[in-house]
Design a protein around this motif. Structure first.
Motif, short mmCIF file in Angstrom:
data_model
loop_
_atom_site.label_atom_id
_atom_site.label_comp_id
_atom_site.label_asym_id
_atom_site.label_seq_id
_atom_site.Cartn_x
_atom_site.Cartn_y
_atom_site.Cartn_z
N MET A 133 37.51 -12.22 11.13
CA MET A 133 36.71 -12.41 12.33
C MET A 133 35.24 -12.58 11.94
N SER A 134 34.44 -13.06 12.86
CA SER A 134 33.02 -13.14 12.61
C SER A 134 32.40 -11.77 12.78
N GLY A 135 31.09 -11.70 12.74
CA GLY A 135 30.45 -10.40 12.61
C GLY A 135 30.17 -9.60 13.86
N ASN A 136 30.46 -10.14 15.03
CA ASN A 136 30.08 -9.42 16.24
C ASN A 136 31.21 -8.63 16.88
N THR A 137 32.26 -8.38 16.11
CA THR A 137 33.38 -7.60 16.61
C THR A 137 33.57 -6.34 15.78
N PHE A 138 33.82 -5.22 16.46
CA PHE A 138 34.10 -3.96 15.78
C PHE A 138 35.46 -3.43 16.23
N GLY A 139 36.26 -2.98 15.27
CA GLY A 139 37.56 -2.43 15.59
C GLY A 139 38.66 -3.45 15.39
N LYS A 140 39.90 -2.96 15.36
CA LYS A 140 41.03 -3.85 15.12
C LYS A 140 42.04 -3.86 16.26
N LEU A 141 42.32 -2.70 16.83
CA LEU A 141 43.25 -2.67 17.95
C LEU A 141 42.49 -2.41 19.25
N PHE A 142 41.48 -1.57 19.14
CA PHE A 142 40.53 -1.38 20.25
C PHE A 142 39.26 -2.05 19.77
N THR A 143 38.99 -3.25 20.26
CA THR A 143 37.87 -4.01 19.72
C THR A 143 36.73 -4.18 20.71
N VAL A 144 35.53 -4.24 20.15
CA VAL A 144 34.33 -4.49 20.95
C VAL A 144 33.61 -5.68 20.34
N THR A 145 33.36 -6.70 21.14
CA THR A 145 32.62 -7.87 20.69
C THR A 145 31.39 -7.98 21.57
N THR A 146 30.21 -8.11 20.96
CA THR A 146 28.99 -8.12 21.76
C THR A 146 28.18 -9.40 21.57
N PHE A 147 27.30 -9.67 22.52
CA PHE A 147 26.36 -10.79 22.39
C PHE A 147 25.05 -10.37 23.03
N GLY A 148 24.02 -11.15 22.79
CA GLY A 148 22.78 -10.90 23.50
C GLY A 148 21.55 -10.73 22.62
N GLU A 149 20.46 -11.36 23.03
CA GLU A 149 19.19 -11.25 22.33
C GLU A 149 18.21 -10.40 23.15
N SER A 150 17.25 -9.85 22.43
CA SER A 150 16.26 -8.98 23.06
C SER A 150 15.61 -9.62 24.28
N HIS A 151 15.31 -10.91 24.19
CA HIS A 151 14.60 -11.57 25.29
C HIS A 151 15.39 -12.72 25.90
N GLY A 152 16.73 -12.70 25.69
CA GLY A 152 17.57 -13.69 26.35
C GLY A 152 17.84 -13.24 27.77
N PRO A 153 18.60 -14.03 28.51
CA PRO A 153 18.88 -13.67 29.91
C PRO A 153 19.68 -12.38 30.07
N ALA A 154 20.58 -12.10 29.12
CA ALA A 154 21.43 -10.93 29.30
C ALA A 154 22.07 -10.48 27.99
N LEU A 155 22.59 -9.26 28.02
CA LEU A 155 23.41 -8.73 26.93
C LEU A 155 24.83 -8.59 27.49
N GLY A 156 25.82 -8.66 26.62
CA GLY A 156 27.18 -8.49 27.12
C GLY A 156 28.13 -8.03 26.04
N ALA A 157 29.32 -7.64 26.48
CA ALA A 157 30.36 -7.20 25.55
C ALA A 157 31.73 -7.42 26.16
N ILE A 158 32.72 -7.56 25.29
CA ILE A 158 34.11 -7.59 25.71
C ILE A 158 34.82 -6.45 24.99
N VAL A 159 35.36 -5.53 25.76
CA VAL A 159 36.10 -4.41 25.20
C VAL A 159 37.59 -4.74 25.36
N ASP A 160 38.26 -4.93 24.24
CA ASP A 160 39.65 -5.38 24.28
C ASP A 160 40.57 -4.29 23.73
N GLY A 161 41.69 -4.10 24.38
CA GLY A 161 42.67 -3.13 23.89
C GLY A 161 42.59 -1.77 24.55
#
Lengths: 361, 361, 361, 361
Positions: free
Chosen positions: D1-29
Motif C-alpha cells: 500500500m502507499s504511505g497514508n494507511t495504517f493497520g492491516k485488518l483495522f485500517t485508517v487512511t488519511t488525507f489533508g493539508e494544513s491549509h487545504g479545504p479539509a482533512l479526512g480519513a477512512i476507517v475500514d474494518g
C-alpha cells in the motif's frame, strides 16, 4: 507487496523456476492446532503430478513435499509453514534451442521486456510447474476448511469442443481427465489421441464448487469474495476467463429469471453461484474457468528472436497437449485459499456477530 | 488491508452509502506534477451519472466531486488526494418497505448475515452508487496514463440478446448505451422500452480496451495483470464473468489457432488480449465483462423477512432496468486503476531495465 | 498480510524454528540484473553466526545458505528469490526440562496464550535463530544499495554500563563485539568474562548508519522512513528501544540547538539523523537500538508451569550472555531492507521527478 | 500500500493539508454494532485542539468532525467509516515568505526533493495538523477496545529538562500539559512562559499505557506488537525515539534484574512493558516517546532557498513552542489503533484457541 503472495490474513508466498533446484512456499496465518503431515499435502500433489497418464507431459517428477516449519508434533503451531519440493527431472538441454527466440503465445517475450533477462529453461518462473506449490498450500487450506464443514471440489466441464454434464463426484477421481461422467471418458481419450497425432493442443473448461460455506464471507467493496476468487483463478497459467454462477449466460437473462428467489425452505435456484453483493449466501459457491490451449506444440510457428529477426519455432520438450487436464486440483486450491483467507478475515472483524435470524438451509 | 482499498502502490480507498450524507475516496500514490482539477473528474462522472436518459434510473444526482487535498495550484503534489461527493437526492421513504425483508438476488440477505445489521436504504454500501467514486478515482488514473500514451476506452458489446459488433469509437459517446454502432441504437431503444413495459430487467456485456500499454506491466505469479484486472472488474456490482482476449472461446480453440504469432512487423493476431504470462505484451489489453440483470424489478418475487417468514417483494424505488448501460465508465475506471498501479509497481522494481531488443509495433 | 513479511514492494517473508529442519525466506521484488551468488550472503551470515567467539553461544551452526530460485547464470532475474538454511546442531534434549514451564521474560508464556500450543525447543519461532534469514535477505538489499552508492554499517555503542565512542569502521570488523574502538576491546572482554562467572547476562546498545542515501526516501504519513525503520529494528528479538538521530536526547534540547541549519556547503549538524518529516534528507541515516539482557541465564528464577503452579527455572542450554554482541549485522540488515523497500517505492511513484534544485552535499 | 494507511485488518487512511479545504480519513474494518456518534470523537479532538491554552499555537480550529458513512441509526454497520474535518482558520499569507526557502529542520527540503513540488502553506501534508484525523480514528478504536475492557491513556513524563513522576490519572486531564502531578504544573507554566520570552522551543517525553490488554496480541516475527507500536508512534510528527517498558535503561541492566519473574499471583515486575516475544503478556503495555523541539521559532536560522542560495529564516506564523504538549492524545490514538488492528488479526487466526491454562492476573 510484490506479486508472489496471495491472501491477506492467510497468505501464501511462492518461489521456484521450472528448472531451478526447487520450488517452495510459505503459508502464513494458518490457525494453530490443525493436525498436518506431509502425506496430507501429497494427495493433491499427486492429482496434479505430471506423467500420470499418456495425456499429460511425460516429465517425471515425484513432487515430494517437505514441511520445514510451522508444524510440531503433528500439529500446526500458528507460525509460518515452510514448504519445499526439489526438482528432480530437469532436461535443460531440451530448451537451449529457444534460448534466443520467443515462443509464440508464451511469456518469453513479455518476461524479456519486463526484466531484460529471463530464465529460458522451461519458461522459468512462468512455467505451470509453479502451480505445484499452490496445490500444496491449497491442501492445507482444504484441511482446515474441512474442519468447518466446507468442501471444495472441481471437475472438467468441457474439453475442446466436448461439453460434459456433471453426473457424480466419484467419477471425477476415477479418470485422468477429472471427468464427472464415466460414459464420456472414452470419447475424451479418443479426442486426445487424435490431437496428439495432429501435433496440436486444445483448451478446456473447469468448474469448481465449494459446499458448506457459511453466509457472510467476502469484504465489500473491492475484496468481494467473487472478485478475489476471480483474481485467484485468473492467476492460474493459461486461464483466460472466469465465471461466477451463470456467468456470461446472465447477459441474455431477464431479472425475473436470474434472481434466486427465497422461501423458508431455502433458495429456489442458484444462478448467482452462491455470492450476492460479493458476500457468500450459504449456497454452493460455483465458479468456471476457461483455459487456453497450450502454445507448446510441435507444429512450426512464426516468431522473432531477441534481435528482432524472424524465426520459425517448434517446441519440442515435454508438454501437456491440454493444460486443462491437470488444472482441476489447481483451481480447487485457489478457491480453497480464497475461502480460507476470507474465513479468517470475516472472523477477525465480525467475531461478536451472532445473527439470530434463521439462515436458509 | 480491509476490503475498501484497491491497488498496492497506487491505491484507492472508498466509503459511502447510497443514502448516506456523502460518498468519498482517497487516492494515494499519485505521482506529483500532474495537472488536475475537479472538471477533469466530472466528465467521466457525468457519463456514469443517473437520470441522463429514460433508460436509466430517474434518481437525480448532480454528482459534483470536490478535491479536498493532494492538489496545489492546479497540480498534484504526490500526497493523498481526498475526494467527496455529497448525496443530494435521497428518498429514503422509498425503502422503508423493504426494511425487514430481503430482496431476492440482492445483498440484503448476505449483509444481514455478515454484519447482523444493515443500512437498508437503497442497499446502503452494496448500492451501485458506490461506483461513482471508482469513476472519479479512475479519471485521475486515466489522465496520468494519457501522459504515458495509454488510452482506456469501453463500449457495450451486448444488451440482453442483442450482440453488437464494434464499429467506431466516436459512435460510443453519441448514445446513452455506449453502443459502438450507431445503426443499432434504435433497436436497443425499442428493446429497452419493451422491457420497461414488461416490468423486467436484463443483463449486458461490456468490453474494455487499453491501447498504448507498454510491454512489461504485471507481476508474476499471483499479481498477474490479467488476474488483478479480473479482480477489479469482478468487484463491480452485478458482474458475473470476466474474459481476457478470447476468454471462454479459447476452450474450443486449438493451439495452432490461438497462439498469436510474431513477425518483425508485429503480432499477427491478438487472441491473448494483450497479456502473456500475466504480463502486458504491448498489444491492446482487451477485457469483457458480463453484468447480470438487476434484481430490482416491479414484478413480484418470493422471499423471506428477517424472521424467516415468507413474503412477497416488489421493488418500487427508482432503478436501472439494465445496470450494464451505465457500467462502461466504471469498467474503464477499474482497468485504468489496475494499469496505473502496475505501471508504478513495474517502475519501482525495474527502473534500470533498458531492453535494447526491438519491441514489436 | 500476516506477520512474517517485511516490506511492501521489496518484501521478505521468513519461516523456521530454532530446532526445526531448516530456516528459509522468500525475497520478492528484487530488481533484475543484480549479480548474486551464495557467497555474497555468507559474509554477513558469518558475522552473525553463533560460536564464533567465547562470548557468544557455543551452538555450532555452519549457516550455509542455499539460493533456490530467482538467480540465473549468476544474476537476479526479478522473480522471487528462495533461500534456505538447514539446521544442523539441534540438541532438543536441552529443552525437554522447560517443556511444561514458562521461562521468565521469554515468549513461552505469550506464545502459549496466543496459540494454545508452542514448539518449546529453543523457543521455536521466537528464537533469535530466526534472524539468520533477515541477515541473508539483508545482504541482498545491501548489495543492491551498494550499486546505488548506499552503504549500511553498524557498531556496538554500549555494552552494559560501558559506553563506547565511535572511532573507526575498520576496528569494528576486527573484534567479536563490533566495537569501533580497538582500545576498549580488552575492557569488554574482561566484563564478559566476569559476567559469565556471575552466571548473568547484560544488555547492549547498537548504532546503525546508512551513508549515501539520496533525499526523498520515505512515504508520508504513516510509512515515514523513520517509522518503518523503527518497525524493522523493534522487530528484532530483545530490542526495547529505537532512536533516530539524537532520539531521547532531543527531549531536553531547545529548537535553536536541535534544528540542523543549512548552508550552500551543506547541513551544519545532523541532530535529525538524516530524516526530516519522515523523508531522507541526504544526510547519513543514524539509528540506535537498545537490546535487553537475555533472560536465559543459569541463575534460578521464579516462574509458573502450564498448570499455573509455581516452579523454579534454571535455563541450561547454550545461550548468548549478551544477545547484543551478535545484533549488529541484524540491525544492518533491517536498515538495508527498509531502505531498499523505500527506494523502490519512491521510484515507482516519482520516476519522472527531476528536481533541478541543487542538492546539499 | 502507499504511505497514508495504517493497520492491516483495522485500517485508517488519511488525507489533508494544513491549509487545504479539509482533512479526512477512512476507517475500514470496524466491527459492526458499535454505538458511535460524532460527539464520541469530539472529546479527544478537543484534547488535541490548538488554541486551548496560551502554551499552544493560537490558531483557532473548531475541529468539528463529521461522520459521512459506516454508521446507521447510531451504530456502526461494519462498512467503511468516512470522516471529515473542514479547515476554517487558514492564514496562508503567513506562509508566503517561506514559499521559496527551506525552514531548517522542517520537511520543506525533503518534500521538495521527493516530489519536486510542495504545498508550502503551513507545511502542507507534513504539518502536525494531519494528526487530527489520527485522533478521530483513534477515538473509534478506543471505544471498541473499551467494550473489551481495554483502556488506553497517556501523560507527559518530561518537559524539556523537567522530568515528571506519574501520580494519578485524574490530574492528567486537569491541566493543559497532561501532567500527572498537579504540584508540578506551576513549574511547567513558568518554564513555558520563559521559553516564549526566549523565542525558543523545547522537546518533551510522553508515556502511554494500555491496561486490560489480553495476552496473545501481536504477530511474529515482523509484525510484533511492539514493532507495530514503534511504527505507529514514530510516525507521529517530531517523534525521534520510542521505548517499550524499560527501553534504553535495559542496556545497562542485567538479566537477573530485567527478567520479570512470575508467580501464581502474577508478574513480580514489568520491565518488559507488557510485551514478550512481540506478543502481549496480559500486563499493562507501556511505551514512551521522545518529541523533538519544534523548529518553527522566531530566532533567525541559517538556511538556503530553492536556488541553493543562503538565506536567513525566521518563522513567524502561529506555532507550538512545545509540540509535545498536544501529543498525548495523538500517542494514545496510535496505541489504540495498533491494539485494535492486532485484536482483530489475532481473532481471525486464533478464534478457536481456548487456552485452559490459568492466565496471570
Amino acid at each position: 507487496m510484490s506479486g508472489n503472495t496471495f491472501g491477506k490474513l492467510f497468505t501464501v508466498t511462492t518461489f521456484g523456476e521450472s528448472h531451478g533446484p526447487a520450488l517452495g512456499a510459505i503459508v502464513d496465518g494458518c490457525p494453530p492446532g490443525l493436525p498436518l503431515c506431509e502425506e496430507d499435502l501429497q494427495h493433491d500433489l499427486d492429482r496434479r503430478r505430471p506423467g500420470s497418464s499418456r495425456h499429460t507431459t511425460q516429465r517425471q517428477e515425484a513432487d515430494r513435499v517437505r514441511i520445514l516449519s510451522g508444524v510440531f508434533e503433528g500439529v500446526t503451531t500458528g507460525t509460518a509453514i515452510g514448504l519445499v519440493i526439489e526438482n528432480t527431472d530437469q532436461r535443460s538441454k531440451d530448451y537451449s534451442k529457444i534460448k534466443d527466440r520467443f515462443r509464440p503465445a508464451h511469456a518469453d517475450y513479455t518476461y524479456h521486456h519486463k526484466y531484460g533477462i529471463r530464465d529460458y529453461r522451461g519458461g522459468g518462473r512462468s512455467s505451470a510447474r509453479e502451480t505445484a506449490m499452490r496445490v500444496a498450500a491449497g491442501a492445507i487450506a482444504k484441511r482446515y476448511l474441512a474442519t468447518c464443514g466446507i468442501r471444495v471440489r472441481g471437475y472438467m466441464s468441457q474439453l475442446g469442443p466436448i461439453a460434459i454434464e456433471f453426473r457424480d463426484w466419484d467419477a471425477v477421481e476415477a479418470n485422468p481427465f477429472f471427468c464427472p461422467d464415466p460414459d464420456r471418458v472414452p470419447e475424451l481419450e479418443a479426442y486426445m489421441d487424435q490431437l496428439r497425432r495432429d501435433q496440436d493442443s486444445v483448451g478446456a473448461r473447469i468448474s469448481v464448487v465449494a459446499e458448506g460455506v457459511p453466509p457472510g464471507l467476502g469484504e465489500p467493496v473491492f475484496d468481494r469474495l467473487d472478485a478475489e476468487l476471480a483474481h485467484g483463478l485468473m492467476s492460474i497459467n493459461a486461464v483466460k476467463g472466469v465465471e461466477i454462477g451463470d456467468g456470461f449466460a446472465s447477459v441474455a437473462q431477464r431479472g425475473s429469471e436470474h434472481r434466486d428467489e427465497m422461501t423458508p425452505e431455502g433458495f429456489l435456484s442458484n444462478h448467482a453461484g452462491g455470492v450476492l453483493g460479493g458476500i457468500s449466501s450459504g449456497q454452493a459457491i460455483i465458479a468456471h474457468l476457461a483455459l487456453k490451449p497450450t502454445s507448446s506444440i510441435t507444429t512450426p510457428g512464426r516468431s522473432i528472436d531477441v534481435e528482432g529477426q524472424p524465426v520459425e519455432v517448434v517446441t519440442k520438450g515435454r508438454h501437456d497437449p491440454c493444460v486443462g487436464i491437470r488444472a482441476t486440483p489447481i483451481a480447487e486450491a485457489m478457491m480453497a485459499l480464497t475461502l480460507m483467507d476470507h474465513l479468517l478475515r470475516h472472523r477477525g472483524q465480525n467475531q461478536d456477530v451472532s445473527v439470530t435470524t434463521p439462515r436458509l438451509p
